[in-house]
Motif scaffolding. Structure first.
Motif, short mmCIF file in Angstrom:
data_model
loop_
_atom_site.label_atom_id
_atom_site.label_comp_id
_atom_site.label_asym_id
_atom_site.label_seq_id
_atom_site.Cartn_x
_atom_site.Cartn_y
_atom_site.Cartn_z
N ASN A 173 -9.40 15.49 8.51
CA ASN A 173 -8.06 16.05 8.48
C ASN A 173 -7.16 15.36 7.45
N TRP A 174 -6.15 16.10 6.98
CA TRP A 174 -5.05 15.49 6.27
C TRP A 174 -4.24 14.69 7.28
N TYR A 175 -3.28 13.92 6.79
CA TYR A 175 -2.45 13.14 7.71
C TYR A 175 -1.69 14.08 8.64
N GLN A 176 -1.78 13.80 9.95
CA GLN A 176 -1.15 14.65 10.95
C GLN A 176 0.26 14.19 11.31
N GLY A 177 0.63 13.00 10.95
CA GLY A 177 1.95 12.44 11.26
C GLY A 177 2.05 11.06 10.65
N TYR A 203 -2.94 5.09 10.58
CA TYR A 203 -4.22 4.94 11.29
C TYR A 203 -5.41 5.25 10.39
N GLN A 204 -5.29 6.29 9.58
CA GLN A 204 -6.41 6.65 8.71
C GLN A 204 -6.66 5.61 7.61
N ASN A 205 -5.74 4.69 7.44
CA ASN A 205 -5.92 3.60 6.47
C ASN A 205 -5.98 2.24 7.15
N ILE A 206 -6.37 2.23 8.41
CA ILE A 206 -6.36 1.00 9.18
C ILE A 206 -7.34 -0.03 8.62
N TYR A 207 -8.43 0.43 8.01
CA TYR A 207 -9.40 -0.52 7.45
C TYR A 207 -8.80 -1.27 6.26
N ALA A 208 -8.05 -0.55 5.42
CA ALA A 208 -7.41 -1.20 4.26
C ALA A 208 -6.37 -2.21 4.73
N ILE A 209 -5.69 -1.93 5.83
CA ILE A 209 -4.69 -2.85 6.36
C ILE A 209 -5.36 -4.08 6.96
N GLU A 210 -6.38 -3.86 7.78
CA GLU A 210 -7.08 -4.98 8.42
C GLU A 210 -7.71 -5.92 7.41
N LEU A 232 0.86 -1.18 0.00
CA LEU A 232 0.00 0.00 0.00
C LEU A 232 0.90 1.22 0.00
N LEU A 233 0.72 2.08 -0.99
CA LEU A 233 1.53 3.29 -1.10
C LEU A 233 0.65 4.48 -0.73
N LEU A 234 0.92 5.08 0.43
CA LEU A 234 0.09 6.17 0.93
C LEU A 234 0.62 7.50 0.42
N THR A 235 -0.19 8.21 -0.35
CA THR A 235 0.22 9.49 -0.91
C THR A 235 -0.58 10.62 -0.27
N GLN A 236 -0.14 11.84 -0.54
CA GLN A 236 -0.89 12.99 -0.04
C GLN A 236 -0.66 14.21 -0.93
N TYR A 237 0.51 14.81 -0.87
CA TYR A 237 0.75 16.06 -1.58
C TYR A 237 1.28 15.80 -3.00
N LYS A 238 0.73 16.53 -3.98
CA LYS A 238 1.26 16.56 -5.35
C LYS A 238 1.56 15.15 -5.86
N ALA A 239 0.57 14.28 -5.77
CA ALA A 239 0.80 12.86 -6.01
C ALA A 239 0.62 12.43 -7.46
N GLN A 240 0.23 13.33 -8.36
CA GLN A 240 -0.09 12.91 -9.72
C GLN A 240 1.12 12.31 -10.43
N PRO A 252 -5.32 10.22 0.49
CA PRO A 252 -6.11 10.46 1.70
C PRO A 252 -7.60 10.33 1.40
N GLN A 253 -8.30 9.53 2.19
CA GLN A 253 -9.72 9.29 1.95
C GLN A 253 -10.62 9.89 3.02
N GLN A 254 -10.01 10.36 4.13
CA GLN A 254 -10.77 10.99 5.21
C GLN A 254 -11.93 10.11 5.66
N ARG A 255 -11.64 8.81 5.78
CA ARG A 255 -12.66 7.88 6.23
C ARG A 255 -12.90 7.99 7.74
N ILE A 256 -11.86 8.44 8.46
CA ILE A 256 -11.97 8.50 9.92
C ILE A 256 -12.30 9.91 10.39
N ASP A 257 -11.67 10.93 9.81
CA ASP A 257 -12.01 12.32 10.14
C ASP A 257 -11.74 13.17 8.90
#
Length: 425
Positions: free
Chosen positions: A96-100, A106-113, A54-62, A89-94
């Motif tokens: 916010n953008w990723y805080q750390g 954590y915000q992708n915990i469902y995809a991991i589980e 799983l490759l987690l992206t956020q800024y300028k990811a195109q 970022p899918q904002q499934r939990i809140d």
């Protein structure tokens, strides 16, 4: 490694690498002419037989997303349970953008589980090194650890930029400080510290519980180095250090965080040495990249006219596919795909990204030129700091000049005409 899931953090801004990261994420920055920074961690995964990513992206990811689709999709077969999924970022939990780093996972915990892994490997996507992650996972399971941290020996001054660990004789971590002002050295050498590489193996169940607990703490930075790991040590969980085993097969271990322009330049230029620190020609641990369907590089003209040498040549350099040195010379430089260096031009100690065109009789010295930039004829860059700053180029303290993508460079002859036309000049 079917029971292991790999999560690669590739969403950092890379602000210290601007303007190279002005239009792309740091992992998507070209490196060594043909590669992107992300290619090194992905090659490590493939060589380690880790094929669920799983490759987690956020800024300028195109740009990064496009590179993954072009260069990496064919290495993974979904029907065999293999995949490399780019997850924005899918904002499934809140909201916010990723805080750390911990919050990104954590915000992708469902995809991991959903993948039901026994262990989760968390990697940073913006470091350059060679490592067999399978060996680390085996160590993690053999020791029965809740967390295993990749450990690198670094000088005490450099350790201020890392998480610094203290370990016992069994490599169990007894102390962990994130970027301390006064790093604690190892017992055997007062000038060396044991630094975290940002490479982690987690027992999956422990990871879920730790992330959920951290998410509720308002005083947390939601970061692995600042919160999760020190907290696990304090709570008595087993946290181990895994000494870095370098697959680069050189005398000194190779690991680079090319987080600044100067660090990026130095790491790139090392590749042109006769015996570079980073071995890109090792068939036992290949570094894969996108191989565009381009013709071989071409070097044309080899004549002298009126005492001036017109010769297409490259010395002590790397020249990629599709490049044409049409009567221009290159020394100690990295020349990317589809670059053109025209007659009587001279490029030295420089890095040219894809599709750069250097005009006739231009001279470049210690310059990084981003993709697609056109250097007008008879232009000098890298020889006069004040002139380079006046033209709006980025110039580092060491004098390295960076020309951003999309930069429209006015020829020096046009500049002279403009200045002479202004009142009072």
């Amino acid at each position: 490694m079917r029971d292991t899931l790999t999560v690669i953090l590739a969403g950092g801004r890379g602000s210290r690498l601007e303007p190279l990261t002005r239009d792309r994420a740091k992992p998507a920055v070209p490196f060594g002419g043909l590669y992107r920074i992300i290619d090194f961690v992905l090659s490590n995964c493939l060589n380690s037989d880790m094929r669920r990513l799983l490759l987690l992206t956020q800024y300028k990811a195109q740009s990064l997303d496009r590179h993954i689709n072009v260069a990496w999709r064919n290495y993974f077969c979904r029907e065999l349970g293999e995949f490399i999924d780019v997850v924005p970022p899918q904002q499934r939990i809140d909201d916010n953008w990723y805080q750390g780093t911990a919050d990104a996972v954590y915000q992708n915990i469902y995809a991991i589980e959903r993948e039901q892994p026994e262990d989760v490997v968390v990697l940073a996507g913006d470091h350059i090194y060679k490592m067999n992650y399978k060996t680390m996972v085996d160590f993690h399971r053999k020791t029965g650890s809740d967390i295993t941290v990749g450990a690198l020996r670094v000088g005490r001054d450099a350790a201020r930029e890392f998480g610094v660990m203290q370990v016992d004789l069994d490599n169990q971590i007894t102390g962990f400080q994130e970027k301390p002002d006064d790093p604690m050295p190892t017992p055997d050498d007062p000038d060396i510290c044991l630094a975290s590489m940002g490479i982690y193996v987690f027992n999956a169940r422990f990871l879920y519980e730790a992330l959920c607990a951290d998410a509720t703490r308002e005083d947390s930075d939601h970061d692995f180095g600042k919160n999760i790991i020190p907290g696990a040590i304090a709570d008595g969980f087993k946290v181990s250090a895994f000494p870095f085993l370098d697959e680069n097969r050189k005398r000194d271990a190779y690991w680079r965080d090319v987080g600044t322009i100067d660090a990026y330049y130095e790491a790139t230029m090392d590749l042109i040495d006769v015996d570079p620190l980073l071995n890109l020609y090792d068939q036992k641990w290949p570094v894969r990249a996108h191989q565009p369907m381009l013709p071989p590089p071409k070097f044309v003209f080899g004549s002298e006219s009126r005492g001036t040498t017109r010769r297409g040549q490259a010395l002590d350099s790397i020249v990629c596919q599709g490049a044409i040195l049409s009567g221009g010379s290159v020394a100690r430089s990295i020349i990317g795909p589809n670059v053109r260096v025209n007659s009587y031009a001279h490029v030295e100690d420089s890095i040219l990204f894809d599709e750069v065109v250097v005009g006739r009789r231009s001279r470049l010295k210690r310059v990084i030129v981003d993709k697609g930039v056109q250097i007008p004829p008879e232009t000098e860059i890298g020889y006069d700091r004040k002139a380079d700053l006046a033209r709006g180029f980025t110039v580092t303290d060491s004098g390295l000049v960076v020309i951003a993508r999309g930069e429209l460079i006015q020829s020096q002859s046009d500049q002279s005409e403009t200045l002479s036309a202004e009142p009072g000049l």
